[in-house]
Design a protein around this motif. Structure first.
Motif, mmCIF file in Angstrom:
data_model
loop_
_atom_site.group_PDB
_atom_site.id
_atom_site.type_symbol
_atom_site.label_atom_id
_atom_site.label_comp_id
_atom_site.label_asym_id
_atom_site.label_seq_id
_atom_site.Cartn_x
_atom_site.Cartn_y
_atom_site.Cartn_z
ATOM 1 N N GLN A 7 0.822 -1.217 0.000
ATOM 2 C CA GLN A 7 0.000 0.000 0.000
ATOM 3 C C GLN A 7 0.853 1.263 0.000
ATOM 4 N N LYS A 8 1.951 1.273 0.753
ATOM 5 C CA LYS A 8 2.827 2.453 0.761
ATOM 6 C C LYS A 8 3.456 2.666 -0.612
ATOM 7 N N ILE A 9 3.863 1.600 -1.255
ATOM 8 C CA ILE A 9 4.479 1.731 -2.578
ATOM 9 C C ILE A 9 3.446 2.175 -3.609
ATOM 10 N N LEU A 10 2.218 1.671 -3.499
ATOM 11 C CA LEU A 10 1.168 2.079 -4.435
ATOM 12 C C LEU A 10 0.858 3.573 -4.311
ATOM 13 N N GLY A 11 1.182 4.180 -3.170
ATOM 14 C CA GLY A 11 0.949 5.600 -2.970
ATOM 15 C C GLY A 11 2.060 6.495 -3.507
ATOM 16 N N LEU A 12 3.161 5.889 -3.992
ATOM 17 C CA LEU A 12 4.291 6.670 -4.492
ATOM 18 C C LEU A 12 4.109 7.061 -5.949
ATOM 19 N N LYS A 13 4.646 8.212 -6.312
ATOM 20 C CA LYS A 13 4.705 8.641 -7.713
ATOM 21 C C LYS A 13 5.868 7.924 -8.398
ATOM 22 N N LEU A 14 5.820 7.861 -9.728
ATOM 23 C CA LEU A 14 6.815 7.135 -10.522
ATOM 24 C C LEU A 14 8.252 7.527 -10.178
ATOM 25 N N VAL A 15 8.539 8.809 -10.033
ATOM 26 C CA VAL A 15 9.908 9.253 -9.742
ATOM 27 C C VAL A 15 10.403 8.624 -8.441
ATOM 28 N N ARG A 16 9.555 8.631 -7.418
ATOM 29 C CA ARG A 16 9.943 8.055 -6.108
ATOM 30 C C ARG A 16 10.062 6.532 -6.206
ATOM 31 N N VAL A 17 9.187 5.884 -6.970
ATOM 32 C CA VAL A 17 9.277 4.428 -7.161
ATOM 33 C C VAL A 17 10.628 4.073 -7.776
ATOM 34 N N MET A 18 11.045 4.833 -8.773
ATOM 35 C CA MET A 18 12.326 4.551 -9.432
ATOM 36 C C MET A 18 13.508 4.857 -8.506
ATOM 37 N N GLU A 19 13.404 5.877 -7.673
ATOM 38 C CA GLU A 19 14.453 6.145 -6.686
ATOM 39 C C GLU A 19 14.582 4.963 -5.727
ATOM 40 N N HIS A 43 2.500 4.845 -13.078
ATOM 41 C CA HIS A 43 3.258 4.801 -14.331
ATOM 42 C C HIS A 43 3.570 6.189 -14.872
ATOM 43 N N GLY A 44 3.330 7.225 -14.069
ATOM 44 C CA GLY A 44 3.802 8.555 -14.435
ATOM 45 C C GLY A 44 2.767 9.566 -14.852
ATOM 46 N N SER A 45 1.571 9.130 -15.247
ATOM 47 C CA SER A 45 0.519 10.084 -15.616
ATOM 48 C C SER A 45 -0.833 9.385 -15.518
ATOM 49 N N LEU A 46 -1.880 10.173 -15.457
ATOM 50 C CA LEU A 46 -3.227 9.614 -15.389
ATOM 51 C C LEU A 46 -3.505 8.737 -16.605
ATOM 52 N N LEU A 47 -3.127 9.204 -17.793
ATOM 53 C CA LEU A 47 -3.368 8.432 -19.016
ATOM 54 C C LEU A 47 -2.620 7.097 -18.984
ATOM 55 N N LYS A 48 -1.335 7.118 -18.603
ATOM 56 C CA LYS A 48 -0.557 5.872 -18.543
ATOM 57 C C LYS A 48 -1.119 4.922 -17.488
ATOM 58 N N ASN A 49 -1.570 5.466 -16.356
ATOM 59 C CA ASN A 49 -2.162 4.621 -15.316
ATOM 60 C C ASN A 49 -3.461 3.986 -15.800
ATOM 61 N N LEU A 50 -4.293 4.760 -16.494
ATOM 62 C CA LEU A 50 -5.546 4.207 -17.031
ATOM 63 C C LEU A 50 -5.274 3.142 -18.092
ATOM 64 N N GLN A 51 -4.287 3.382 -18.941
ATOM 65 C CA GLN A 51 -3.921 2.388 -19.958
ATOM 66 C C GLN A 51 -3.453 1.097 -19.292
ATOM 67 N N ALA A 52 -2.589 1.210 -18.300
ATOM 68 C CA ALA A 52 -2.077 0.028 -17.607
ATOM 69 C C ALA A 52 -3.209 -0.738 -16.928
#
Length: 178
Positions: A7-19, A43-52
């Protein structure tokens, strides 16, 4: 130090996930054995998240993505697959070769899932995933695919969590290419 959970990881933005991914070690090769529950992260944006979400969490394509599974075949090489729930049944497909290699993102060791080793849709699109260990029951993965080097550097992160269920095998035999 943060006590990481899915749950904590799911709350992170892409930049922080990659860090976080770049700060983690590779798991020991033989510890990756069995089925691990999968979750998509940002995945970095609303559109990319919806696509995924559409591709991985609906029955339109393969079904709802459940897990990745691995089996070591030696001390340095193994194989695995993905599982989906479609029309009320579990479908196991998309075989991959596994090994410890250098990351395409930072050159440090990762547990790699190479789909190009088998003839399948994911092999055709050059899908390769990299896995690093957060703790004994939680792993962070980054998927990539594409036909150019630039495309294959766009991270598509996910989590894998255990404890693992038993490795089964894919539903059909796939031709190994390499």
């Amino acid at each position: 130090m943060t006590e990481w959970t899915v749950q904590k990881i799911l709350g992170l933005k892409l930049v922080r996930v990659m860090e976080l991914f770049k700060a983690l070690p590779a798991p020991a090769f033989t510890e990756m054995h069995g089925e691990y529950r999968a979750n998509l992260t940002d995945h970095g944006s609303l559109l990319k998240n919806l696509q995924a979400q559409f591709v991985m969490q609906t029955s339109f394509f393969d079904g709802v993505w459940l897990c990745k599974s691995f089996e070591p075949l030696s001390e340095t090489e193994g194989h695995g697959y993905n599982s989906f729930r479609k029309s009320g049944r579990i479908v196991r497909k998309y075989p991959m070769k596994t090994a410890i290699v250098s990351s395409r993102f930072d050159g440090k060791p990762v547990f790699q899932l190479d789909y190009t080793a088998y003839k399948s849709l994911l092999g055709f699109i050059n899908m390769v995933d990299e896995i690093r260990k957060i703790n004994d029951n939680l792993y962070l993965g980054v998927g990539t695919w594409g036909f150019t080097k630039k495309e294959r550097m766009k991270p598509l992160p996910f989590t894998l969590s255990g404890p693992a269920d038993q490795f089964v095998s894919t539903d059909k035999v796939h031709k190994r290419l390499k």
